[in-house]
Design a protein around this motif. Structure first.
Motif, PDB file in Angstrom:
ATOM      1  N   ALA A  69       0.837  -1.195   0.000  1.00  0.00           N
ATOM      2  CA  ALA A  69       0.000   0.000   0.000  1.00  0.00           C
ATOM      3  C   ALA A  69       0.873   1.245   0.000  1.00  0.00           C
ATOM      4  CB  ALA A  69      -0.910  -0.004   1.217  1.00  0.00           C
ATOM      5  N   GLY A  70       0.553   2.180  -0.876  1.00  0.00           N
ATOM      6  CA  GLY A  70       1.295   3.425  -0.972  1.00  0.00           C
ATOM      7  C   GLY A  70       2.373   3.430  -2.034  1.00  0.00           C
ATOM      8  N   ASP A  71       2.737   2.253  -2.555  1.00  0.00           N
ATOM      9  CA  ASP A  71       3.723   2.196  -3.634  1.00  0.00           C
ATOM     10  C   ASP A  71       3.151   2.833  -4.893  1.00  0.00           C
ATOM     11  OD1 ASP A  71       5.620   0.890  -2.137  1.00  0.00           O
ATOM     12  OD2 ASP A  71       5.334  -1.060  -3.069  1.00  0.00           O
ATOM     13  N   ARG A  72       4.016   3.419  -5.687  1.00  0.00           N
ATOM     14  CA  ARG A  72       3.629   3.961  -6.987  1.00  0.00           C
ATOM     15  C   ARG A  72       4.226   3.057  -8.054  1.00  0.00           C
ATOM     16  NH1 ARG A  72       4.617  10.437  -6.280  1.00  0.00           N
ATOM     17  NH2 ARG A  72       3.048  10.735  -4.667  1.00  0.00           N
ATOM     18  N   TRP A  73       3.466   2.850  -9.105  1.00  0.00           N
ATOM     19  CA  TRP A  73       3.952   1.997 -10.182  1.00  0.00           C
ATOM     20  C   TRP A  73       3.380   2.472 -11.503  1.00  0.00           C
ATOM     21  CZ3 TRP A  73      -0.008  -1.334 -12.190  1.00  0.00           C
ATOM     22  CH2 TRP A  73      -1.166  -1.364 -11.417  1.00  0.00           C
ATOM     23  N   CYS A  74       4.009   2.087 -12.565  1.00  0.00           N
ATOM     24  CA  CYS A  74       3.637   2.540 -13.903  1.00  0.00           C
ATOM     25  C   CYS A  74       2.738   1.505 -14.575  1.00  0.00           C
ATOM     26  CB  CYS A  74       4.912   2.726 -14.722  1.00  0.00           C
ATOM     27  SG  CYS A  74       4.605   3.340 -16.375  1.00  0.00           S
ATOM     28  N   LEU A  75       1.749   2.003 -15.273  1.00  0.00           N
ATOM     29  CA  LEU A  75       0.830   1.151 -16.020  1.00  0.00           C
ATOM     30  C   LEU A  75       0.634   1.801 -17.378  1.00  0.00           C
ATOM     31  CD1 LEU A  75      -1.129  -1.290 -15.866  1.00  0.00           C
ATOM     32  CD2 LEU A  75      -2.861   0.288 -15.029  1.00  0.00           C
ATOM     33  N   CYS A  76       0.804   1.031 -18.458  1.00  0.00           N
ATOM     34  CA  CYS A  76       0.636   1.637 -19.778  1.00  0.00           C
ATOM     35  C   CYS A  76      -0.827   2.053 -19.969  1.00  0.00           C
ATOM     36  CB  CYS A  76       1.099   0.692 -20.884  1.00  0.00           C
ATOM     37  SG  CYS A  76      -0.001  -0.684 -21.217  1.00  0.00           S
ATOM     38  N   ALA A  77      -1.009   3.047 -20.838  1.00  0.00           N
ATOM     39  CA  ALA A  77      -2.336   3.632 -21.036  1.00  0.00           C
ATOM     40  C   ALA A  77      -3.362   2.602 -21.519  1.00  0.00           C
ATOM     41  CB  ALA A  77      -2.248   4.800 -22.012  1.00  0.00           C
ATOM     42  N   LEU A  78      -2.963   1.713 -22.392  1.00  0.00           N
ATOM     43  CA  LEU A  78      -3.918   0.712 -22.899  1.00  0.00           C
ATOM     44  C   LEU A  78      -4.398  -0.226 -21.799  1.00  0.00           C
ATOM     45  CD1 LEU A  78      -2.456  -0.188 -26.396  1.00  0.00           C
ATOM     46  CD2 LEU A  78      -4.563   1.061 -25.894  1.00  0.00           C
ATOM     47  N   ARG A  79      -3.485  -0.658 -20.919  1.00  0.00           N
ATOM     48  CA  ARG A  79      -3.897  -1.536 -19.812  1.00  0.00           C
ATOM     49  C   ARG A  79      -4.755  -0.770 -18.815  1.00  0.00           C
ATOM     50  NH1 ARG A  79      -2.177  -4.293 -23.171  1.00  0.00           N
ATOM     51  NH2 ARG A  79      -4.388  -4.192 -23.511  1.00  0.00           N
ATOM     52  N   TRP A  80      -4.416   0.517 -18.585  1.00  0.00           N
ATOM     53  CA  TRP A  80      -5.221   1.323 -17.670  1.00  0.00           C
ATOM     54  C   TRP A  80      -6.633   1.475 -18.226  1.00  0.00           C
ATOM     55  CZ3 TRP A  80      -8.290   5.545 -17.391  1.00  0.00           C
ATOM     56  CH2 TRP A  80      -8.583   6.022 -16.113  1.00  0.00           C
ATOM     57  N   LEU A  81      -6.745   1.754 -19.520  1.00  0.00           N
ATOM     58  CA  LEU A  81      -8.045   1.919 -20.154  1.00  0.00           C
ATOM     59  C   LEU A  81      -8.858   0.624 -20.070  1.00  0.00           C
ATOM     60  CD1 LEU A  81      -9.954   3.759 -21.693  1.00  0.00           C
ATOM     61  CD2 LEU A  81      -8.782   3.093 -23.813  1.00  0.00           C
ATOM     62  N   GLU A  82      -8.193  -0.484 -20.266  1.00  0.00           N
ATOM     63  CA  GLU A  82      -8.853  -1.787 -20.137  1.00  0.00           C
ATOM     64  C   GLU A  82      -9.412  -1.964 -18.718  1.00  0.00           C
ATOM     65  OE1 GLU A  82      -7.697  -6.353 -21.280  1.00  0.00           O
ATOM     66  OE2 GLU A  82      -6.135  -5.116 -20.392  1.00  0.00           O
ATOM     67  N   ALA A  83      -8.609  -1.609 -17.723  1.00  0.00           N
ATOM     68  CA  ALA A  83      -9.057  -1.703 -16.329  1.00  0.00           C
ATOM     69  C   ALA A  83     -10.200  -0.725 -16.057  1.00  0.00           C
ATOM     70  CB  ALA A  83      -7.889  -1.439 -15.382  1.00  0.00           C
ATOM     71  N   TYR A  84     -10.117   0.465 -16.624  1.00  0.00           N
ATOM     72  CA  TYR A  84     -11.182   1.462 -16.452  1.00  0.00           C
ATOM     73  C   TYR A  84     -12.503   0.926 -16.995  1.00  0.00           C
ATOM     74  CZ  TYR A  84     -13.804   5.806 -16.863  1.00  0.00           C
ATOM     75  OH  TYR A  84     -14.776   6.764 -16.776  1.00  0.00           O
ATOM     76  N   LYS A  85     -12.465   0.367 -18.181  1.00  0.00           N
ATOM     77  CA  LYS A  85     -13.679  -0.180 -18.789  1.00  0.00           C
ATOM     78  C   LYS A  85     -14.236  -1.344 -17.989  1.00  0.00           C
ATOM     79  CE  LYS A  85     -12.692   1.330 -23.487  1.00  0.00           C
ATOM     80  NZ  LYS A  85     -12.353   0.932 -24.868  1.00  0.00           N
ATOM     81  N   ALA A  86     -13.363  -2.049 -17.262  1.00  0.00           N
ATOM     82  CA  ALA A  86     -13.789  -3.164 -16.417  1.00  0.00           C
ATOM     83  C   ALA A  86     -14.203  -2.690 -15.024  1.00  0.00           C
ATOM     84  CB  ALA A  86     -12.668  -4.196 -16.305  1.00  0.00           C
ATOM     85  N   GLY A  87     -14.082  -1.377 -14.781  1.00  0.00           N
ATOM     86  CA  GLY A  87     -14.501  -0.824 -13.494  1.00  0.00           C
ATOM     87  C   GLY A  87     -13.494  -0.974 -12.380  1.00  0.00           C
ATOM     88  N   CYS A  88     -12.222  -1.178 -12.718  1.00  0.00           N
ATOM     89  CA  CYS A  88     -11.235  -1.377 -11.647  1.00  0.00           C
ATOM     90  C   CYS A  88      -9.903  -0.669 -11.925  1.00  0.00           C
ATOM     91  CB  CYS A  88     -11.013  -2.860 -11.403  1.00  0.00           C
ATOM     92  SG  CYS A  88     -10.471  -3.773 -12.854  1.00  0.00           S
ATOM     93  N   ALA A  89      -9.969   0.494 -12.565  1.00  0.00           N
ATOM     94  CA  ALA A  89      -8.740   1.239 -12.852  1.00  0.00           C
ATOM     95  C   ALA A  89      -8.164   1.846 -11.580  1.00  0.00           C
ATOM     96  CB  ALA A  89      -9.023   2.340 -13.865  1.00  0.00           C
ATOM     97  N   PRO A  90      -6.845   1.824 -11.452  1.00  0.00           N
ATOM     98  CA  PRO A  90      -6.224   2.465 -10.293  1.00  0.00           C
ATOM     99  C   PRO A  90      -6.258   3.986 -10.443  1.00  0.00           C
ATOM    100  CG  PRO A  90      -4.546   1.644 -11.783  1.00  0.00           C
ATOM    101  CD  PRO A  90      -5.863   1.181 -12.326  1.00  0.00           C
ATOM    102  N   LEU A  91      -6.030   4.664  -9.345  1.00  0.00           N
ATOM    103  CA  LEU A  91      -5.929   6.124  -9.382  1.00  0.00           C
ATOM    104  C   LEU A  91      -4.700   6.530 -10.188  1.00  0.00           C
ATOM    105  CD1 LEU A  91      -6.788   6.976  -5.674  1.00  0.00           C
ATOM    106  CD2 LEU A  91      -8.295   7.118  -7.670  1.00  0.00           C
ATOM    107  N   VAL A  92      -4.743   7.725 -10.755  1.00  0.00           N
ATOM    108  CA  VAL A  92      -3.610   8.241 -11.516  1.00  0.00           C
ATOM    109  C   VAL A  92      -3.074   9.514 -10.870  1.00  0.00           C
ATOM    110  CG1 VAL A  92      -4.385   7.295 -13.712  1.00  0.00           C
ATOM    111  CG2 VAL A  92      -5.082   9.578 -13.080  1.00  0.00           C
ATOM    112  N   ILE A  93      -1.810   9.753 -11.060  1.00  0.00           N
ATOM    113  CA  ILE A  93      -1.180  10.995 -10.643  1.00  0.00           C
ATOM    114  C   ILE A  93      -1.021  11.808 -11.916  1.00  0.00           C
ATOM    115  CG2 ILE A  93       0.851  12.064  -9.582  1.00  0.00           C
ATOM    116  CD1 ILE A  93       1.226   9.371  -8.073  1.00  0.00           C
TER     117      ILE A  93
END
Length: 64
Positions: free
Chosen positions: A14-38
């Protein structure tokens, strides 16, 4: 993300920051489980795939 000893990766906590490519983030967003973004750490080219209002809706407040 779980530890992967073969790669000497201890896993995320918890609290770690990590990188996620935009396509995977969008996939997660559409599935309703995208992480927060900075937003300040998000490349401007992301806007070619993801509308700004969507990113703002998932923006993390970062103390300065």
């Amino acid at each position: 993300m779980a530890p992967i000893p073969a790669y000497d990766f201890p896993g995320l906590k918890a609290g770690d920051r990590w990188c996620l490519c935009a396509l995977r983030w969008l996939e997660a967003y559409k599935a309703g489980c995208a992480p927060l973004v900075i937003l300040e750490a998000t490349n401007e080219k992301t806007l070619n795939l993801i509308p700004l209002d969507v990113l703002i809706s998932k923006a993390m407040k970062v103390a300065k």
